[in-house]
Design an enzyme around this catalytic site. Structure first.
Site, PDB file in Angstrom:
ATOM      1  CB  ALA A   1       0.156  -4.480   5.328  1.00 27.57           C
TER       2      ALA A   1
ATOM      3  N   GLY B   1      -0.778  -9.292   1.375  1.00 29.54           N
ATOM      4  CA  GLY B   1      -1.739 -10.118   2.099  1.00 29.54           C
ATOM      5  C   GLY B   1      -2.939 -10.499   1.267  1.00 29.54           C
TER       6      GLY B   1
ATOM      7  CD  GLU C   1       1.358 -14.062   2.381  1.00 32.17           C
ATOM      8  OE1 GLU C   1       1.308 -15.207   2.844  1.00 32.17           O
ATOM      9  OE2 GLU C   1       2.150 -13.187   2.791  1.00 32.17           O
TER      10      GLU C   1
ATOM     11  CD  GLU D   1       4.412  -9.097   0.916  1.00 35.25           C
ATOM     12  OE1 GLU D   1       3.318  -9.547   1.310  1.00 35.25           O
ATOM     13  OE2 GLU D   1       4.830  -9.262  -0.248  1.00 35.25           O
TER      14      GLU D   1
END
Length: 211
Positions: A85, A128, A131, A151
């Protein structure tokens, strides 16, 4: 299909006869391969909301285009695939944007895509970015690649399905360890755990992926 760029990094790609304009991506369709490059190297290809939305739009066009047989996702430069992010954009989010499942929608779209999707990880794949690689069908990494879900350092947990996809690959206990500690894995360690199919030198990454 063509790709044209100007000095402001606005990309216009002709996909299926439709001209699409991207601010944060480079999109090419060459020899039946759609190559989506996250083009924000100045912030390590961080994933803000506009970038996520553009990726979903590009994938939609790739799904509609009969000429596209496979999708390759990579990052601009030699240091980062996608670093997670964009922290600066998080500070500016409204409550509605905070609750929006945009990143989860992207990874779900990649996972259920009806054509093969390959991650060409050319550096840091954090948060992310990791991911996205988990959602792809195949992941090829350069030797300098790094993987992790940091995170918890921001007081949150992976929110785009990574808790489930990671556990499916490495097992529940190892997944908990990686999530709780935020450990950063080398490309070799990621390959050992089954998170990466193959590790190659950086200058051979795209050639290997295209093969």
């Amino acid at each position: 299909n063509t790709l044209v760029s100007n000095d402001s990094f606005v990309i216009k790609a002709s996909i299926g006869g439709v001209i699409m304009t991207y601010q944060n991506l480079l999109v090419e369709v060459i020899n039946n391969k759609m190559i989506i490059t996250i083009n924000r190297s100045e912030v390590r290809n961080a994933l803000d909301t506009p970038t996520i939305n553009e990726m979903r739009l590009a994938l939609e066009k790739g799904m509609e285009d009969y000429d596209v047989k496979v999708v390759i996702i990579t990052g601009a430069g030699e240091k980062s695939f996608a670093s997670g992010a964009d922290i600066r954009s998080l500070r500016d989010r409204t409550m509605i944007e905070t609750l929006s499942p945009s990143m989860q929608g992207l990874t779900s779209m990649i996972e259920s895509f009806d054509k093969p999707v390959i991650a060409a990880v050319n550096g840091y794949a954090l948060g992310g970015g990791f991911e996205i690689s988990l959602a792809c069908d195949i992941c090829i990494a350069s030797q300098n690649a790094k993987f992790g879900l940091p995170e918890l350092s921001l007081g949150v947990i992976p929110g785009a399905g990574g808790t489930q996809r990671l556990a499916q690959i490495v097992g529940k206990r190892k997944a908990k360890e990686l999530i709780f500690t935020g450990e950063i894995l080398s490309a070799v360690d990621a390959e050992r755990l089954g998170l990466v199919n193959k590790v190659v030198p950086l200058d051979e990454l795209m050639e290997t992926v295209e093969e």
